[in-house]
Design a protein around this motif. Structure first.
Motif, PDB file in Angstrom:
ATOM      1  N   PRO A   1       0.808  -1.234   0.000  1.00 24.50           N
ATOM      2  CA  PRO A   1       0.000   0.000   0.000  1.00 24.50           C
ATOM      3  C   PRO A   1       0.836   1.276   0.000  1.00 24.50           C
ATOM      4  O   PRO A   1       0.429   2.289  -0.578  1.00 24.50           O
ATOM      5  N   ARG A   2       2.022   1.240   0.622  1.00 22.18           N
ATOM      6  CA  ARG A   2       2.876   2.423   0.621  1.00 22.18           C
ATOM      7  C   ARG A   2       3.386   2.714  -0.783  1.00 22.18           C
ATOM      8  O   ARG A   2       3.393   3.867  -1.238  1.00 22.18           O
ATOM      9  N   LEU A   3       3.823   1.681  -1.499  1.00 24.27           N
ATOM     10  CA  LEU A   3       4.328   1.892  -2.860  1.00 24.27           C
ATOM     11  C   LEU A   3       3.212   2.307  -3.812  1.00 24.27           C
ATOM     12  O   LEU A   3       3.422   3.124  -4.716  1.00 24.27           O
ATOM     13  N   LEU A   4       2.027   1.739  -3.627  1.00 25.03           N
ATOM     14  CA  LEU A   4       0.902   2.115  -4.473  1.00 25.03           C
ATOM     15  C   LEU A   4       0.598   3.596  -4.313  1.00 25.03           C
ATOM     16  O   LEU A   4       0.428   4.324  -5.302  1.00 25.03           O
ATOM     17  N   ALA A   5       0.558   4.060  -3.075  1.00 24.94           N
ATOM     18  CA  ALA A   5       0.256   5.467  -2.822  1.00 24.94           C
ATOM     19  C   ALA A   5       1.339   6.383  -3.381  1.00 24.94           C
ATOM     20  O   ALA A   5       1.049   7.446  -3.940  1.00 24.94           O
ATOM     21  N   GLU A   6       2.593   5.972  -3.247  1.00 24.25           N
ATOM     22  CA  GLU A   6       3.692   6.804  -3.735  1.00 24.25           C
ATOM     23  C   GLU A   6       3.733   6.842  -5.264  1.00 24.25           C
ATOM     24  O   GLU A   6       3.839   7.893  -5.877  1.00 24.25           O
ATOM     25  N   GLY A   7       3.665   5.668  -5.875  1.00 19.94           N
ATOM     26  CA  GLY A   7       3.908   5.574  -7.308  1.00 19.94           C
ATOM     27  C   GLY A   7       2.760   6.003  -8.185  1.00 19.94           C
ATOM     28  O   GLY A   7       2.967   6.592  -9.256  1.00 19.94           O
ATOM     29  N   ARG A   8       1.534   5.728  -7.753  1.00 14.57           N
ATOM     30  CA  ARG A   8       0.387   5.985  -8.630  1.00 14.57           C
ATOM     31  C   ARG A   8       0.269   7.462  -8.992  1.00 14.57           C
ATOM     32  O   ARG A   8      -0.183   7.801 -10.097  1.00 14.57           O
ATOM     33  N   ALA A   9       0.691   8.340  -8.101  1.00 17.79           N
ATOM     34  CA  ALA A   9       0.575   9.779  -8.357  1.00 17.79           C
ATOM     35  C   ALA A   9       1.410  10.230  -9.548  1.00 17.79           C
ATOM     36  O   ALA A   9       1.105  11.254 -10.165  1.00 17.79           O
ATOM     37  N   VAL A  10       2.462   9.474  -9.876  1.00 20.87           N
ATOM     38  CA  VAL A  10       3.333   9.872 -10.988  1.00 20.87           C
ATOM     39  C   VAL A  10       3.283   8.886 -12.158  1.00 20.87           C
ATOM     40  O   VAL A  10       4.101   8.960 -13.071  1.00 20.87           O
TER      41      VAL A  10
END
Length: 268
Positions: A50-59
């Motif tokens: 969930p941390r990577l999803l939140a970080e990466g999806r924005a870019v």
């Protein structure tokens, strides 16, 4: 391939809070002109997804777990081949499955094993009659947590970020060649994954050199639905059923499809 701008070349200045990691541009034919993915230098933990999803999806980056398997090899050794990979949106899922069914259904299994279907493609399975499907992103996080637990079958898996429009496109965006002995263009199989996203809420959760795991938010809830989906699995990955015991669609559907919160595929 029609793609969004790749944020990986500017990852260092993107502001993303990522652990130490490595970008990969190695392909079957030498270095690619831009990175194909980033992956962490250390194993993922159950709370990584969930941390990577939140970080990466924005870019424009989507997460996937990478498994080095028995070979102990990471993507720079996977013979990625983006140069021969098309765009998933250029293919129709049912046409892809029908073509593969015609080639593999009778070759991989004797006629009795694919019952209740015959040599002609039976058509796409219906969307399951699930009254309360799980949230697709939550189910993906649950499956990722299970796969990265200490007692799981992927305890050393590493988290990766891939520039992709949607989860189903991740294999094509990487130029993944895992199904090479079955299908030379991963984008054709990604078209099927897109269809499964729409009908079953799947997310691509894990990739290895020759295997793939997806989470399933709305799995088939009846035996008839499960067998219909199993027919799609046979076309998508014949080895799944051919190496099942007993090697029949019915047995495979009961064991691996009916109510299954994840589906795994392996190509010989």
């Amino acid at each position: 391939m029609a793609t969004l701008p790749n944020p990986l070349p500017s990852l260092a200045t993107s502001g993303l809070r990522l652990p130490p990691g490595t970008t990969v541009d190695a392909t079957h034919d030498g270095p690619w002109h831009e990175p194909l993915l980033w992956y962490a230098d250390r194993p993922a933990t159950p709370d990584t997804w969930p941390r990577l999803l939140a970080e990466g999806r924005a870019v424009g980056l989507l997460p996937v777990l990478l498994d080095s398997g028995v070979r102990g090899e990471w993507p720079d050794k996977w013979e990625l081949d983006p140069g021969t990979t098309s765009y998933p949106g250029d293919h129709d899922a049912e046409e892809v499955l029908a073509e593969l069914w015609e080639v593999y259904a009778e070759d991989e299994l004797d006629g009795s094993a694919i019952g209740p279907f015959g040599p002609e493609w039976p058509g796409l399975a219906p969307t399951p009659s699930v009254s309360d499907p799980a949230d697709a992103e939550e189910r993906a996080a649950e499956i990722a947590a299970r796969l990265t637990a200490e007692d799981s079958r992927m305890p050393g898996a590493r988290a990766a970020l891939v520039p992709a429009r949607r989860s189903a496109d991740i294999p094509a965006a990487m130029g993944w060649t895992g199904p090479l002995n079955h299908e030379h263009d991963a984008a054709r199989l990604c078209a099927v994954l897109r269809s499964w996203e729409d009908r079953f809420g799947i997310r691509v959760v894990a990739l290895g050199f020759d295997h793939l795991t997806v989470s399933v938010a709305a799995p088939p809830a009846t035996a008839d639905e499960a067998v219909a989906v199993a027919a799609e699995h046979l076309a998508f990955c014949p080895d799944n059923i051919a190496h099942n015991t007993p090697a029949t669609l019915g047995a495979y559907a009961d064991r691996h499809v009916l109510g299954g919160e994840s589906w795994s595929f392996w190509w010989d």
